[in-house]
Design a protein around this motif. Structure first.
Motif, PDB file in Angstrom:
ATOM      1  N   ARG A  62       0.918  -0.818  -0.189  1.00 22.23           N
ATOM      2  CA  ARG A  62       0.320   0.331   0.124  1.00 22.23           C
ATOM      3  C   ARG A  62       0.927   1.275   0.205  1.00 22.23           C
ATOM      4  O   ARG A  62       0.661   1.902  -1.186  1.00 22.23           O
ATOM      5  N   HIS A  63       2.275   0.886   0.393  1.00 24.38           N
ATOM      6  CA  HIS A  63       2.858   1.659   0.842  1.00 24.38           C
ATOM      7  C   HIS A  63       3.086   2.761  -0.865  1.00 24.38           C
ATOM      8  O   HIS A  63       3.972   4.180  -1.060  1.00 24.38           O
ATOM      9  N   ILE A  64       3.866   1.416  -0.795  1.00 24.88           N
ATOM     10  CA  ILE A  64       4.286   1.942  -2.432  1.00 24.88           C
ATOM     11  C   ILE A  64       3.551   2.853  -3.359  1.00 24.88           C
ATOM     12  O   ILE A  64       3.424   3.928  -4.124  1.00 24.88           O
ATOM     13  N   LEU A  65       2.324   1.722  -4.118  1.00 25.19           N
ATOM     14  CA  LEU A  65       1.334   1.832  -4.695  1.00 25.19           C
ATOM     15  C   LEU A  65       0.436   2.974  -4.649  1.00 25.19           C
ATOM     16  O   LEU A  65       0.088   3.978  -5.176  1.00 25.19           O
ATOM     17  N   SER A  66       0.603   3.072  -3.035  1.00 26.11           N
ATOM     18  CA  SER A  66      -0.490   4.810  -2.786  1.00 26.11           C
ATOM     19  C   SER A  66      -0.051   6.013  -3.473  1.00 26.11           C
ATOM     20  O   SER A  66       0.058   7.242  -3.575  1.00 26.11           O
ATOM     21  N   GLN A  67       1.392   5.940  -3.833  1.00 34.37           N
ATOM     22  CA  GLN A  67       2.199   6.795  -4.391  1.00 34.37           C
ATOM     23  C   GLN A  67       1.453   7.405  -6.232  1.00 34.37           C
ATOM     24  O   GLN A  67       1.932   8.660  -6.462  1.00 34.37           O
ATOM     25  N   PHE A  68       0.935   7.009  -6.178  1.00 37.71           N
ATOM     26  CA  PHE A  68      -0.094   6.582  -7.658  1.00 37.71           C
ATOM     27  C   PHE A  68      -1.352   6.999  -7.891  1.00 37.71           C
ATOM     28  O   PHE A  68      -1.343   7.763  -8.969  1.00 37.71           O
ATOM     29  N   GLY A  69      -2.156   6.714  -6.438  1.00 39.83           N
ATOM     30  CA  GLY A  69      -3.034   7.457  -6.501  1.00 39.83           C
ATOM     31  C   GLY A  69      -3.237   6.586  -5.269  1.00 39.83           C
ATOM     32  O   GLY A  69      -3.244   5.983  -4.962  1.00 39.83           O
ATOM     33  N   ASP A  70      -4.875   6.695  -5.244  1.00 37.35           N
ATOM     34  CA  ASP A  70      -5.616   6.480  -4.286  1.00 37.35           C
ATOM     35  C   ASP A  70      -6.451   4.813  -3.757  1.00 37.35           C
ATOM     36  O   ASP A  70      -6.268   4.449  -5.196  1.00 37.35           O
ATOM     37  N   ILE A  71      -5.863   4.141  -3.434  1.00 37.44           N
ATOM     38  CA  ILE A  71      -6.264   2.572  -3.330  1.00 37.44           C
ATOM     39  C   ILE A  71      -6.798   2.464  -1.602  1.00 37.44           C
ATOM     40  O   ILE A  71      -7.124   2.645  -0.957  1.00 37.44           O
ATOM     41  N   GLN A  72      -8.258   1.108  -2.821  1.00 37.58           N
ATOM     42  CA  GLN A  72      -9.067   1.412  -1.672  1.00 37.58           C
ATOM     43  C   GLN A  72      -8.867   0.203  -1.235  1.00 37.58           C
ATOM     44  O   GLN A  72      -8.927   0.091   0.599  1.00 37.58           O
ATOM     45  N   ARG A  73      -8.736  -1.076  -1.126  1.00 41.72           N
ATOM     46  CA  ARG A  73      -8.271  -2.608  -1.042  1.00 41.72           C
ATOM     47  C   ARG A  73      -7.145  -3.303  -1.625  1.00 41.72           C
ATOM     48  O   ARG A  73      -7.158  -3.303  -2.461  1.00 41.72           O
ATOM     49  N   ILE A  74      -6.759  -3.744  -0.462  1.00 41.19           N
ATOM     50  CA  ILE A  74      -6.077  -4.929  -0.980  1.00 41.19           C
ATOM     51  C   ILE A  74      -6.228  -6.641  -0.175  1.00 41.19           C
ATOM     52  O   ILE A  74      -6.032  -6.070   0.590  1.00 41.19           O
ATOM     53  N   PHE A  75      -5.822  -7.486  -1.162  1.00 41.21           N
ATOM     54  CA  PHE A  75      -5.825  -8.934  -0.432  1.00 41.21           C
ATOM     55  C   PHE A  75      -4.851  -9.285  -1.314  1.00 41.21           C
ATOM     56  O   PHE A  75      -4.870  -9.610  -2.081  1.00 41.21           O
ATOM     57  N   LEU A  76      -4.021 -10.386  -0.267  1.00 43.37           N
ATOM     58  CA  LEU A  76      -2.738 -10.420  -1.080  1.00 43.37           C
ATOM     59  C   LEU A  76      -3.084 -12.160  -0.093  1.00 43.37           C
ATOM     60  O   LEU A  76      -3.225 -12.587   0.482  1.00 43.37           O
ATOM     61  N   ALA A  77      -3.366 -13.204  -0.919  1.00 45.99           N
ATOM     62  CA  ALA A  77      -3.667 -14.857  -1.214  1.00 45.99           C
ATOM     63  C   ALA A  77      -2.192 -15.579  -0.027  1.00 45.99           C
ATOM     64  O   ALA A  77      -1.204 -15.548  -0.511  1.00 45.99           O
ATOM     65  N   PRO A  78      -2.117 -15.437   0.968  1.00 44.56           N
ATOM     66  CA  PRO A  78      -0.993 -16.458   1.457  1.00 44.56           C
ATOM     67  C   PRO A  78      -1.005 -17.794   0.486  1.00 44.56           C
ATOM     68  O   PRO A  78      -1.533 -18.700   0.194  1.00 44.56           O
ATOM     69  N   GLU A  79       0.839 -18.656   0.772  1.00 41.69           N
ATOM     70  CA  GLU A  79       1.315 -19.197  -0.055  1.00 41.69           C
ATOM     71  C   GLU A  79       0.888 -20.467   0.687  1.00 41.69           C
ATOM     72  O   GLU A  79       0.426 -21.205   1.979  1.00 41.69           O
ATOM     73  N   ASP A  80      -0.031 -21.210  -0.430  1.00 43.62           N
ATOM     74  CA  ASP A  80       0.211 -22.847   0.139  1.00 43.62           C
ATOM     75  C   ASP A  80       0.421 -22.989   0.918  1.00 43.62           C
ATOM     76  O   ASP A  80       2.129 -23.411   1.125  1.00 43.62           O
ATOM     77  N   SER A  81       0.659 -23.889   1.874  1.00 45.21           N
ATOM     78  CA  SER A  81       1.472 -25.205   2.479  1.00 45.21           C
ATOM     79  C   SER A  81       2.370 -25.688   2.306  1.00 45.21           C
ATOM     80  O   SER A  81       3.092 -26.680   2.622  1.00 45.21           O
ATOM     81  N   SER A  82       1.687 -26.445   1.145  1.00 43.70           N
ATOM     82  CA  SER A  82       2.458 -27.136   0.174  1.00 43.70           C
ATOM     83  C   SER A  82       3.271 -26.687  -0.712  1.00 43.70           C
ATOM     84  O   SER A  82       4.217 -28.141  -1.464  1.00 43.70           O
ATOM     85  N   ALA A  83       3.909 -25.359  -0.279  1.00 41.57           N
ATOM     86  CA  ALA A  83       4.379 -25.004  -1.699  1.00 41.57           C
ATOM     87  C   ALA A  83       6.137 -25.663  -1.453  1.00 41.57           C
ATOM     88  O   ALA A  83       6.526 -25.801  -0.061  1.00 41.57           O
ATOM     89  N   PRO A  84       6.865 -25.750  -2.531  1.00 45.04           N
ATOM     90  CA  PRO A  84       8.186 -26.585  -1.652  1.00 45.04           C
ATOM     91  C   PRO A  84       9.185 -25.721  -0.908  1.00 45.04           C
ATOM     92  O   PRO A  84       8.673 -24.380  -0.060  1.00 45.04           O
ATOM     93  N   VAL A  85       9.677 -26.208   0.220  1.00 43.53           N
ATOM     94  CA  VAL A  85      10.563 -25.573   0.599  1.00 43.53           C
ATOM     95  C   VAL A  85      11.418 -24.600   0.540  1.00 43.53           C
ATOM     96  O   VAL A  85      11.586 -23.475   1.287  1.00 43.53           O
ATOM     97  N   SER A  86      11.848 -25.023  -0.638  1.00 40.65           N
ATOM     98  CA  SER A  86      12.672 -23.731  -1.061  1.00 40.65           C
ATOM     99  C   SER A  86      12.462 -22.073  -1.498  1.00 40.65           C
ATOM    100  O   SER A  86      13.550 -21.605  -1.206  1.00 40.65           O
ATOM    101  N   THR A  87      11.106 -22.358  -1.721  1.00 38.92           N
ATOM    102  CA  THR A  87      10.677 -21.235  -1.886  1.00 38.92           C
ATOM    103  C   THR A  87      10.510 -20.499  -0.469  1.00 38.92           C
ATOM    104  O   THR A  87       9.960 -19.300  -0.043  1.00 38.92           O
ATOM    105  N   LYS A  88      10.167 -21.480   0.360  1.00 37.56           N
ATOM    106  CA  LYS A  88       9.768 -21.155   1.751  1.00 37.56           C
ATOM    107  C   LYS A  88      11.457 -20.472   2.872  1.00 37.56           C
ATOM    108  O   LYS A  88      10.630 -19.826   3.317  1.00 37.56           O
ATOM    109  N   ARG A  89      11.985 -21.038   2.447  1.00 39.75           N
ATOM    110  CA  ARG A  89      13.488 -21.147   3.123  1.00 39.75           C
ATOM    111  C   ARG A  89      13.420 -19.330   2.541  1.00 39.75           C
ATOM    112  O   ARG A  89      13.787 -18.430   3.273  1.00 39.75           O
ATOM    113  N   SER A  90      13.471 -19.338   1.024  1.00 45.03           N
ATOM    114  CA  SER A  90      13.905 -17.478   0.428  1.00 45.03           C
ATOM    115  C   SER A  90      13.355 -16.680   0.742  1.00 45.03           C
ATOM    116  O   SER A  90      13.669 -15.427   0.895  1.00 45.03           O
ATOM    117  N   ARG A  91      11.804 -17.133   1.702  1.00 49.33           N
ATOM    118  CA  ARG A  91      11.183 -15.508   1.978  1.00 49.33           C
ATOM    119  C   ARG A  91      11.327 -15.770   3.388  1.00 49.33           C
ATOM    120  O   ARG A  91      10.633 -14.741   4.284  1.00 49.33           O
TER     121      ARG A  91
END
Length: 220
Positions: A62-91
């Motif tokens: 929101r902080h980054i995109l608000s620089q370009f205009g008004d934002i109403q709502r944001i939804f981020l989908a949590p990563e699936d628990s079955s995702a590869p372990v390497s991906t989780k570690r990188s985060r």
């Protein structure tokens, strides 16, 4: 004079009957508010982010995109628990990982302009940030409303729950099959042990008889 007062009372009662009561008035006000909100929602535009960089969350986005205009709502989908372990570690171990996201802007023109301007570009910001060199993967969704997102998420949830139910059912069938094989194996072992107990004395008796008949060196 008395007739005049009676007429005034009758007029007041008639006016009171014609006026809507408190509950009806509140209901009308609520309908008006809902109509206004629906009109505003029709003017809003939604952008889709196919990838959420590591360590990015609602507040930072929101902080980054608000620089370009008004934002109403944001939804981020949590990563699936079955995702590869390497991906989780990188985060990182402490950060919530997100796989995709939706951002609702105040109007469609703004949403389309932001998507066209940022897609494929470097996110940037502070060089110390972990997503400084990441690229935006953002697309404007034409004729897409926030209500469509809630319906899509509900459908995905139902599909996910159905998939889990099928996997649990398959796991139970495998367990039951395994237990039935174990039970059969135990039953066969028990039968074999009982046969040994029954046949062992018979074998000893037979060996004794044969030794008496054919000599001590005879073995059956």
């Amino acid at each position: 004079m008395k007739n005049k007062k009676t007429m005034e009372v009758a007029v007041k009662e008639e006016n009171a009957e014609n006026e809507p009561n408190g509950s009806e008035s509140k209901l009308k006000d609520k309908k008006k508010r809902l109509l206004k909100e629906a009109e505003k929602a029709d003017k809003r535009g939604v952008c889709y982010l196919s990838r959420i960089p590591p360590h990015m969350d609602h507040v930072k986005l929101r902080h980054i995109l608000s620089q370009f205009g008004d934002i109403q709502r944001i939804f981020l989908a949590p990563e699936d628990s079955s995702a590869p372990v390497s991906t989780k570690r990188s985060r990182g171990a402490r950060d919530q990982a997100y796989s995709e996201g939706w951002v609702e802007f105040k109007n469609k023109r703004l949403a389309k302009r932001v998507a066209n301007m940022l897609n494929g570009e470097q996110i940037g910001g502070k060089k110390r940030s972990s997503f400084y060199y990441d690229l935006w993967n953002i697309k404007y969704l034409s004729k897409f409303k926030w209500d469509d997102l809630t319906e899509e998420l509900a459908l995905k949830k139902a599909i996910r729950e159905q998939k889990i139910a099928l996997e649990l059912s398959a796991a139970k069938r495998e367990r039951d099959l395994y237990l039935s094989k174990v039970d059969k194996s135990r039953a066969l072992n028990a039968i074999e042990e009982r046969l040994k107990k029954v046949l062992y004395p018979v074998q000893i008796l037979l060996n004794t008889i044969l030794k008496v008949a054919f000599g001590e060196n005879f073995m059956y």
